[in-house]
Write a protein that holds these residues in place. Structure first.
Motif, mmCIF file in Angstrom:
data_model
loop_
_atom_site.group_PDB
_atom_site.id
_atom_site.type_symbol
_atom_site.label_atom_id
_atom_site.label_comp_id
_atom_site.label_asym_id
_atom_site.label_seq_id
_atom_site.Cartn_x
_atom_site.Cartn_y
_atom_site.Cartn_z
ATOM 1 N N LEU A 103 0.821 -1.204 0.000
ATOM 2 C CA LEU A 103 0.000 0.000 0.000
ATOM 3 C C LEU A 103 0.858 1.258 0.000
ATOM 4 O O LEU A 103 0.525 2.244 -0.662
ATOM 5 C CB LEU A 103 -0.932 -0.010 1.218
ATOM 6 C CG LEU A 103 -1.829 1.220 1.401
ATOM 7 C CD1 LEU A 103 -2.726 1.429 0.189
ATOM 8 C CD2 LEU A 103 -2.659 1.086 2.666
ATOM 9 N N SER A 104 1.958 1.242 0.740
ATOM 10 C CA SER A 104 2.824 2.429 0.767
ATOM 11 C C SER A 104 3.404 2.716 -0.613
ATOM 12 O O SER A 104 3.498 3.884 -1.030
ATOM 13 C CB SER A 104 3.948 2.218 1.781
ATOM 14 O OG SER A 104 4.739 1.085 1.437
ATOM 15 N N GLU A 105 3.781 1.680 -1.331
ATOM 16 C CA GLU A 105 4.283 1.872 -2.696
ATOM 17 C C GLU A 105 3.187 2.439 -3.595
ATOM 18 O O GLU A 105 3.437 3.316 -4.439
ATOM 19 C CB GLU A 105 4.795 0.547 -3.248
ATOM 20 C CG GLU A 105 5.351 0.646 -4.667
ATOM 21 C CD GLU A 105 5.809 -0.694 -5.202
ATOM 22 O OE1 GLU A 105 6.145 -0.770 -6.404
ATOM 23 O OE2 GLU A 105 5.824 -1.677 -4.427
ATOM 24 N N LEU A 152 0.647 4.319 -2.647
ATOM 25 C CA LEU A 152 0.414 5.715 -2.284
ATOM 26 C C LEU A 152 1.491 6.623 -2.861
ATOM 27 O O LEU A 152 1.204 7.734 -3.320
ATOM 28 C CB LEU A 152 0.361 5.852 -0.767
ATOM 29 C CG LEU A 152 -0.849 5.217 -0.069
ATOM 30 C CD1 LEU A 152 -0.680 5.265 1.445
ATOM 31 C CD2 LEU A 152 -2.137 5.912 -0.478
ATOM 32 N N THR A 153 2.731 6.170 -2.851
ATOM 33 C CA THR A 153 3.817 6.979 -3.411
ATOM 34 C C THR A 153 3.642 7.178 -4.909
ATOM 35 O O THR A 153 3.778 8.297 -5.422
ATOM 36 C CB THR A 153 5.167 6.302 -3.119
ATOM 37 O OG1 THR A 153 5.327 6.146 -1.701
ATOM 38 C CG2 THR A 153 6.303 7.134 -3.676
ATOM 39 N N GLN A 154 3.321 6.108 -5.621
ATOM 40 C CA GLN A 154 3.102 6.231 -7.057
ATOM 41 C C GLN A 154 1.909 7.117 -7.371
ATOM 42 O O GLN A 154 1.938 7.904 -8.319
ATOM 43 C CB GLN A 154 2.895 4.835 -7.669
ATOM 44 C CG GLN A 154 4.115 3.950 -7.651
ATOM 45 C CD GLN A 154 3.865 2.630 -8.358
ATOM 46 O OE1 GLN A 154 2.883 2.469 -9.086
ATOM 47 N NE2 GLN A 154 4.736 1.664 -8.130
ATOM 48 N N GLY A 155 0.857 6.999 -6.567
ATOM 49 C CA GLY A 155 -0.332 7.792 -6.827
ATOM 50 C C GLY A 155 -0.085 9.278 -6.669
ATOM 51 O O GLY A 155 -0.545 10.098 -7.468
ATOM 52 N N GLN A 156 0.670 9.682 -5.623
ATOM 53 C CA GLN A 156 0.953 11.092 -5.410
ATOM 54 C C GLN A 156 1.828 11.668 -6.513
ATOM 55 O O GLN A 156 1.811 12.873 -6.772
ATOM 56 C CB GLN A 156 1.642 11.285 -4.060
ATOM 57 C CG GLN A 156 0.765 10.960 -2.872
ATOM 58 C CD GLN A 156 -0.448 11.864 -2.773
ATOM 59 O OE1 GLN A 156 -0.359 13.073 -2.920
ATOM 60 N NE2 GLN A 156 -1.613 11.267 -2.558
ATOM 61 N N THR A 157 2.580 10.815 -7.200
ATOM 62 C CA THR A 157 3.474 11.285 -8.263
ATOM 63 C C THR A 157 2.821 11.267 -9.628
ATOM 64 O O THR A 157 3.007 12.203 -10.431
ATOM 65 C CB THR A 157 4.746 10.423 -8.290
ATOM 66 O OG1 THR A 157 5.362 10.437 -6.997
ATOM 67 C CG2 THR A 157 5.727 10.939 -9.322
#
Length: 555
Positions: free
Chosen positions: A336-338, A340-345
């Motif tokens: 999930l953390s990965e 979230l990081t991709q989504g914000q970028t």
């Protein structure tokens, strides 16, 4: 008294003779059949299929009342249930050959349209959607219109050339003009005309041209992200419609097979009633169950037709024998953390909001420039005839124009304040987009994981339900179960199979939704062999264009 009791016992033993003498030929065939054999079935999740000996005609003596009664007691024909992994099941034609539609107007799939292609794979549907969907094409047209804003902004710093001409007939009358004979009135009629060419070149506009160009460029970038979001939204809608078609077609097949099974069981119950081995209650129970399943069949059919219509709406092709040929497991992040990081970028909604902030900021600077001086250079040449005794008068001039605003009625100040509020709203929009993206990613991730667990549980339950059906059939053979027990077991198995189909649909839909929030529902990421639309091509063609009414494509 003892003699009467012995007679009753003897009569009871005689009446049980046919039942205790061993199973009939049908029961013997059922006993000898291997319930787990794959030779009799084509699915890993199915009901027991009666051996061929139960269906093929045999040469036998004329049926007696005793044999008809035995057949009525043991008539249990369970049809195989379709499975998504069965290559022999065609979900584009949910009605088995020879079956009767009821009613045809509700359960009949829409016929293929003349001249319309049929999509069998999800990748084919995606390609058609990307190339032909009108929503995407409209977004592309909006982007091309936004490209022209850059050319409009740049034009504010370019020269303007105007040719003016006017002419007419003038009359001049002089009263009491002295003449050689005294005084009188003299009338003079003469034509006159002016032709002038004027060129104006802005020299300074309070930095408005530069800021307006930057705002237009930021607007183009925002529209590109809007197009990207629209493309992924439509592709997602196509995927969901594709999954819905598969899901409801499968449910339609399951319900139709169950309807056929119940109709046969009603006939078997009627036969047992006719020979006194059953009651009207058995027939009524099976008939009531049939009505319930027919209602569920109509619901599945209606939902399948609606899903097919949505699929055509987005992809512009008819759904064929649909196959999911895109493996989502390789595209979904590992944590999930990965995600979230991709989504914000990469999320296009966030990128869109950020470019809108840039456009709003430059718009504020553009409006503030209206309070600054403007300087322009004007050159003019002209010819005027008929205004003097000469044939014509030629003139030429060059002027420098300077305008310094002192008070503009408060309108400019109000527009600046308004633009600043819009800028604040745009900045808040970035926070909103980020929060929504985080929430959507978390929801999609949870739905994806839940669907995986539900699918695993459903597949385990199918095996258990299958063994239960086979066991009940064995118990029916020895008289420990009734037909209602078989019907209940069949209903449980079908329900689990529908749960499995729904879990598969939820898993794939959540996976595609997650890719959309990550900005990865893109033809290049999905591996679609389709020509990409290049927005820079139109932008390059029009951004620095000085003149011309035709669009780059010739319109």
């Amino acid at each position: 008294m003892r003699v009467s009791l012995l007679c009753l016992i003897a009569v009871g033993v005689a009446s049980c003779g046919p039942r205790a003498s061993g199973p009939g030929p049908q029961l013997a065939a059922i006993e000898s059949a291997d319930l787990s054999s794959s030779a009799a079935v084509t699915s890993s999740a199915q009901f027991f299929v009666a051996p061929q000996s139960l269906h093929s005609p045999t040469i036998a003596a004329p049926a007696t009342a005793e044999t008809e009664l035995m057949e009525a007691r043991t008539s249990v024909t369970v049809h195989p249930m379709p499975d998504d992994r069965d290559p022999l099941v065609r979900y584009d034609d949910p009605v088995p050959p020879g079956a009767v539609r009821s009613p045809a107007s509700l359960t009949s799939p829409a016929p293929p349209r003349d001249g319309v292609e049929t999509a069998g794979r999800l990748s084919d549907a995606f390609r058609s959607t990307y190339q032909t969907n009108p929503v995407i094409n409209r977004a592309r047209s909006d982007l091309r219109a936004a490209d022209e804003e850059v050319a409009i902004a740049k034009s504010l710093n370019r020269p303007t050339i105007a040719l003016t001409a006017n002419g007419g007939l003038g009359t001049e009358r002089n009263v009491n003009v002295p003449t050689s004979t005294g005084s009188g009135t003299v009338t003079d009629d003469r034509p006159d005309g002016i032709v002038a060419l004027e060129v104006t070149q802005p020299l300074f506009r309070g930095f408005r041209t530069r800021n307006a160009t930057r705002a237009a460029h930021a607007g183009v970038q925002a529209e590109r992200q809007r197009l990207r979001a629209t493309e992924q939204d439509v592709i997602l809608a196509t995927a969901v419609a594709f999954l819905d078609v598969r899901r409801f077609r499968r449910g339609e097949v399951l319900r139709r097979r169950e309807v056929d099974f119940l109709r046969e069981q009603i006939g078997a119950a009627s036969d047992r009633q006719r020979f006194g081995e059953g009651t009207r209650t058995d027939v009524d129970q099976a008939t009531a169950r049939l009505g319930e399943v027919e209602s569920l069949l109509l619901q599945e059919s209606a939902q399948a037709r609606a899903a097919e219509a949505r699929f055509r709406e987005f992809s512009n092709v008819d759904p064929g024998n649909l196959k999911l040929d895109i493996d989502l497991s390789h595209l979904v992040p590992q944590s999930l953390s990965e995600a979230l990081t991709q989504g914000q970028t990469n999320n296009p909604d966030i990128q869109l909001a950020m470019h809108e902030v840039d456009a709003a900021s430059f718009q504020v600077s553009t409006l503030e420039g209206e309070r600054l001086p403007t300087v322009s250079l004007t050159g003019r040449v002209g010819v005027q005839a008929g205004t003097s005794s000469a044939d014509r008068t030629e003139s030429a001039e060059v002027r420098v124009n300077v305008s310094v605003p002192i008070y503009q009625g408060g309108g400019v100040s109000a527009r600046v304040r308004q633009a600043k509020e819009s800028l604040g709203s745009a900045r808040i929009g970035v926070d909103v987009a980020r929060n929504e993206t985080r929430s959507d990613i978390a929801s999609a991730w949870a739905a994806y994981g839940t669907a995986l667990e539900a699918l695993d549980s459903a597949r385990r339950s199918i095996g258990v339900a299958q063994r239960a059906v086979n066991g009940i059939l064995e118990e029916l053979r020895v008289g420990q179960r009734t037909t209602v027990d078989v019907l209940d077991a069949q209903r449980d198995l079908i329900r689990v199979q529908i749960i499995e189909a729904e879990a598969e649909r939820q898993r794939d839909a959540a996976g595609f939704q997650l890719l959309r929030e990550l900005g990865q529902l893109d033809p290049s990421v999905l591996g679609l062999a389709v020509p990409r639309y290049d927005p820079a091509e139109h932008y390059t063609a029009v951004a620095d264009r000085w003149a011309g009414l035709r669009t780059p494509d010739g319109r």
